[in-house]
Design a protein around this motif. Sequence first.
Motif, PDB file in Angstrom:
ATOM      1  N   ALA A 342      36.817  10.325  22.895  1.00  0.00           N
ATOM      2  CA  ALA A 342      37.344  10.007  24.072  1.00  0.00           C
ATOM      3  C   ALA A 342      37.595  11.126  25.057  1.00  0.00           C
ATOM      4  O   ALA A 342      37.510  11.215  26.267  1.00  0.00           O
ATOM      5  CB  ALA A 342      38.486   9.041  23.788  1.00  0.00           C
ATOM      6  N   GLN A 343      37.981  12.322  24.324  1.00  0.00           N
ATOM      7  CA  GLN A 343      38.335  13.688  24.871  1.00  0.00           C
ATOM      8  C   GLN A 343      37.185  13.907  25.557  1.00  0.00           C
ATOM      9  O   GLN A 343      37.171  14.754  26.813  1.00  0.00           O
ATOM     10  CB  GLN A 343      39.161  14.426  24.109  1.00  0.00           C
ATOM     11  N   ALA A 344      36.151  13.918  24.910  1.00  0.00           N
ATOM     12  CA  ALA A 344      34.729  14.536  25.370  1.00  0.00           C
ATOM     13  C   ALA A 344      34.312  13.752  26.780  1.00  0.00           C
ATOM     14  O   ALA A 344      33.579  14.258  27.746  1.00  0.00           O
ATOM     15  CB  ALA A 344      33.764  14.676  24.362  1.00  0.00           C
ATOM     16  N   GLN A 345      34.499  12.433  26.409  1.00  0.00           N
ATOM     17  CA  GLN A 345      34.117  11.492  27.477  1.00  0.00           C
ATOM     18  C   GLN A 345      34.825  11.436  28.884  1.00  0.00           C
ATOM     19  O   GLN A 345      34.264  11.082  29.896  1.00  0.00           O
ATOM     20  CB  GLN A 345      33.839  10.178  27.047  1.00  0.00           C
ATOM     21  N   TYR A 346      36.382  11.754  28.605  1.00  0.00           N
ATOM     22  CA  TYR A 346      36.908  11.710  29.935  1.00  0.00           C
ATOM     23  C   TYR A 346      37.876  13.312  29.960  1.00  0.00           C
ATOM     24  O   TYR A 346      38.832  13.239  29.556  1.00  0.00           O
ATOM     25  CB  TYR A 346      37.995  10.637  29.788  1.00  0.00           C
ATOM     26  N   PRO A 347      36.968  14.060  30.121  1.00  0.00           N
ATOM     27  CA  PRO A 347      37.637  15.318  30.347  1.00  0.00           C
ATOM     28  C   PRO A 347      38.757  15.383  31.334  1.00  0.00           C
ATOM     29  O   PRO A 347      38.517  14.817  32.382  1.00  0.00           O
ATOM     30  CB  PRO A 347      36.596  16.394  30.624  1.00  0.00           C
ATOM     31  N   GLY A 348      39.946  16.006  31.280  1.00  0.00           N
ATOM     32  CA  GLY A 348      40.967  16.089  32.252  1.00  0.00           C
ATOM     33  C   GLY A 348      41.840  14.717  32.367  1.00  0.00           C
ATOM     34  O   GLY A 348      42.907  15.123  32.976  1.00  0.00           O
ATOM     35  N   ARG A 349      41.425  13.774  31.828  1.00  0.00           N
ATOM     36  CA  ARG A 349      42.253  12.419  31.388  1.00  0.00           C
ATOM     37  C   ARG A 349      42.548  12.031  30.126  1.00  0.00           C
ATOM     38  O   ARG A 349      43.430  11.323  30.169  1.00  0.00           O
ATOM     39  CB  ARG A 349      41.419  11.443  32.129  1.00  0.00           C
ATOM     40  N   PHE A 350      42.149  12.690  28.934  1.00  0.00           N
ATOM     41  CA  PHE A 350      42.479  12.082  28.025  1.00  0.00           C
ATOM     42  C   PHE A 350      42.547  13.626  26.984  1.00  0.00           C
ATOM     43  O   PHE A 350      41.465  14.291  27.098  1.00  0.00           O
ATOM     44  CB  PHE A 350      41.205  11.319  27.276  1.00  0.00           C
ATOM     45  N   ALA A 351      43.427  13.485  26.237  1.00  0.00           N
ATOM     46  CA  ALA A 351      43.796  14.914  25.469  1.00  0.00           C
ATOM     47  C   ALA A 351      44.048  14.317  23.939  1.00  0.00           C
ATOM     48  O   ALA A 351      45.021  13.358  23.664  1.00  0.00           O
ATOM     49  CB  ALA A 351      44.810  15.619  25.935  1.00  0.00           C
ATOM     50  N   ALA A 352      43.246  14.753  22.956  1.00  0.00           N
ATOM     51  CA  ALA A 352      43.600  14.448  21.507  1.00  0.00           C
ATOM     52  C   ALA A 352      43.843  15.873  20.659  1.00  0.00           C
ATOM     53  O   ALA A 352      43.248  16.890  20.761  1.00  0.00           O
ATOM     54  CB  ALA A 352      42.340  13.977  21.049  1.00  0.00           C
ATOM     55  N   ARG A 353      45.243  15.798  20.333  1.00  0.00           N
ATOM     56  CA  ARG A 353      45.664  16.741  19.665  1.00  0.00           C
ATOM     57  C   ARG A 353      45.950  16.337  18.273  1.00  0.00           C
ATOM     58  O   ARG A 353      46.910  15.758  17.645  1.00  0.00           O
ATOM     59  CB  ARG A 353      47.170  17.587  20.042  1.00  0.00           C
ATOM     60  N   LEU A 354      44.950  16.457  17.225  1.00  0.00           N
ATOM     61  CA  LEU A 354      45.105  15.864  15.771  1.00  0.00           C
ATOM     62  C   LEU A 354      45.687  16.781  14.900  1.00  0.00           C
ATOM     63  O   LEU A 354      44.900  17.557  14.045  1.00  0.00           O
ATOM     64  CB  LEU A 354      43.256  15.536  15.679  1.00  0.00           C
ATOM     65  N   GLN A 355      47.026  16.921  15.040  1.00  0.00           N
ATOM     66  CA  GLN A 355      47.748  17.828  14.140  1.00  0.00           C
ATOM     67  C   GLN A 355      49.205  17.312  14.569  1.00  0.00           C
ATOM     68  O   GLN A 355      49.260  16.362  15.033  1.00  0.00           O
ATOM     69  CB  GLN A 355      47.852  19.239  14.964  1.00  0.00           C
ATOM     70  N   TYR A 356      50.128  18.054  13.640  1.00  0.00           N
ATOM     71  CA  TYR A 356      51.459  17.706  13.751  1.00  0.00           C
ATOM     72  C   TYR A 356      52.160  18.952  14.239  1.00  0.00           C
ATOM     73  O   TYR A 356      52.227  19.892  13.854  1.00  0.00           O
ATOM     74  CB  TYR A 356      52.090  17.399  12.311  1.00  0.00           C
ATOM     75  N   SER A 357      53.060  18.613  15.417  1.00  0.00           N
ATOM     76  CA  SER A 357      53.585  19.529  16.117  1.00  0.00           C
ATOM     77  C   SER A 357      55.041  19.355  16.534  1.00  0.00           C
ATOM     78  O   SER A 357      54.857  18.345  17.463  1.00  0.00           O
ATOM     79  CB  SER A 357      52.765  20.356  17.251  1.00  0.00           C
ATOM     80  N   ALA A 358      56.048  19.522  16.078  1.00  0.00           N
ATOM     81  CA  ALA A 358      57.196  19.136  16.498  1.00  0.00           C
ATOM     82  C   ALA A 358      57.648  19.843  17.907  1.00  0.00           C
ATOM     83  O   ALA A 358      57.997  19.211  18.858  1.00  0.00           O
ATOM     84  CB  ALA A 358      58.452  19.831  15.597  1.00  0.00           C
ATOM     85  N   ALA A 359      57.105  20.788  18.362  1.00  0.00           N
ATOM     86  CA  ALA A 359      57.387  21.390  19.753  1.00  0.00           C
ATOM     87  C   ALA A 359      56.590  20.553  20.512  1.00  0.00           C
ATOM     88  O   ALA A 359      57.088  20.312  21.814  1.00  0.00           O
ATOM     89  CB  ALA A 359      57.123  22.682  19.672  1.00  0.00           C
ATOM     90  N   LEU A 360      55.183  20.325  20.267  1.00  0.00           N
ATOM     91  CA  LEU A 360      54.476  19.208  21.403  1.00  0.00           C
ATOM     92  C   LEU A 360      54.894  18.043  21.358  1.00  0.00           C
ATOM     93  O   LEU A 360      54.634  17.535  22.321  1.00  0.00           O
ATOM     94  CB  LEU A 360      52.975  19.505  20.841  1.00  0.00           C
TER      95      LEU A 360
END
Length: 637
Positions: A342-360
């Motif tokens: 989805a991130q590749a198909q909708y650049p600038g509109r979909f963001a995938a951050r496959l991680q755990y980050s308390a700050a983010l």
Amino acid sequence: MNILFAASEVAPFIKTGGLADVAGSLPQKLADMGHDVKVILPLYEGISQQYRDKMRFLFHWNCRLAWRTPYCGVFELREGNISYLFVDNEYYFKRAEIYGHYDDGERFAFFSRAVIETPAHLDWHPDILHCNDWETALVPIYLLEERERIWQLRGTKSVYTIHNIEYQGRYGDQIIQDLLGLHPGYMNEHMLAFHGDVNLMKGAIYAADYVTTVSPTYANELQYPFYAHGLEGVVADNRWKMRGILNGLDVGLYDPANGAGLAAPFTADDLSGKAACKRALQQAVGLREDPNVPIIACVSRLVKHKGFELVADAIHDIMGMNVQMVVLGTGEWNFEEAFRQAQAQYPGRFAARLQYSAALSTAIYGGADIFLMPSLAEPCGLSQLIAMRYGTIPVVRETGGLRDTVIPHGVFGDTGFTFANINARDMVWVLGEAVGLYHNDKEGWRVLQHNAMTKDFSWNSPAREYEDVYYQITGIPRPIEPSLEAAPVPAAEPSVQAEPEADPIQEKKPAAVKKAAVKKAAPKAEKKPAAKKSAPKAEKKSAPKKAAAKTKAETPAPAKETPAPKAEASAPVKETTAPKAEAPAPAKESPAPKAETPAPAKETPAPKAEAPAPAKETPAPKAEAPAPAKETPKSRT
């Protein structure tokens, strides 16, 4: 009271989920309420050095675990009014991950034994042992074994909280003696037996003095197989000691007003800073900077029971709206792959951050506009509470704690949007309603944000409910609050109640009987002066006669009415037709003629003031017997 709170993870020291947040904030609230609270957890490798530097070593011993006697050390860290106890054994806890090891059963059986044996080494008696989820499920069972052997545990009661019933601690039956060190009778009596295996959560539910879940709706849902994962029968057997208490939130930690972790602070009355947070989020995750497009966010473990199958199926329908979307978390590979595409198909509109980050995650809560949480089952959920705290409107499925915390749009005090069915189309429809409100009704959207941000999700009420459970099972009386001690209401109650004690008796009697009641009170006060003359002699003659005809309650009255012996003989005959309430009256009213019946009506307004008046008239001769009724009004003037 003394409370020992046991958990496998506690924020801020170590955290993988909502259990750590509860274990970090609930004990703190209980300690602030005046209880002596100690929190015990394993000393994991992942606990940072900044906390290790504050610890001090207390003691060590060889813990008894079946045939093993492994080393067990305890370190203490004091934070405010709480003592955090860390159980040390590098063989069990010096590992990269907290869970997911082949010997997790042995690791947490050791931890449970350490929880039970620590009070003896501290020489400290806990009134309550509060344990959580399957990792500490053996604590209530071991307490049954050791309650009478360890004197510091005598009278200790256990509370077991189910945070997620899906994870039950299920192992083969061969571990009962070799690993857990328990008698096989626990299997024969079915406390631990579950389809031929050992089920630790089942044993804890039966062994604990009280069981709680993390929301009222979840407690009701556990009666159904879909939610109970095979333990619905066990829950039904123990409904009498089970209760759902909604989790709270550390409102000091999650506070947009202080601006911690945000690009700018903001409040419910001033949301100008949220625009800056939104712009910072778009920059951080690679979304196009556009303040007029709503951002839909997901912060979660990417697993099926969190509803991400619905999200993956409807991702193109969602992106067909005028929205942006960001997903943060890790989980099952198929969901991770769907979000990468989805991130590749909708650049600038979909963001995938496959991680755990308390700050983010904090940046997402502060900068997003809509928070999507379509869980199939959610015991309580903290993400929707945090999102509302930051003015991010939740869209959730009506289950567990989501149903208890999110008020659907259109209802008074609404804080979000909800849907009931496990259906991707229903989810997309409700998302469309939220997006439509955002674009078309800015004022309505602001009201929704204000309602969500000002709703009370603190631990004040939940901690009070846990207190109720503690006092109930221990039998310790709840201390009276100072505000109640200073209240003037109890002191005024006796004076208010003094009149009703006499009024019901007088209201039931007619006027003549009320006069009798007045005269009856007077002779009691005259006992000392009346003893000077003929009253004692008359008592010996008249009292026995009246005792045979009347009740025992009338015996003292004849001593004062004896001056009219002949009139008393005939008067009782006339009075026998009176109701039972008039029984004591004849002894005093017998000398009075019928004409005097209206006179007592004047005397009734002052029953107590007339009591001493008859005392002055008693020495009068027989002919003056009816006179007191007429003279008493003059004496008052």
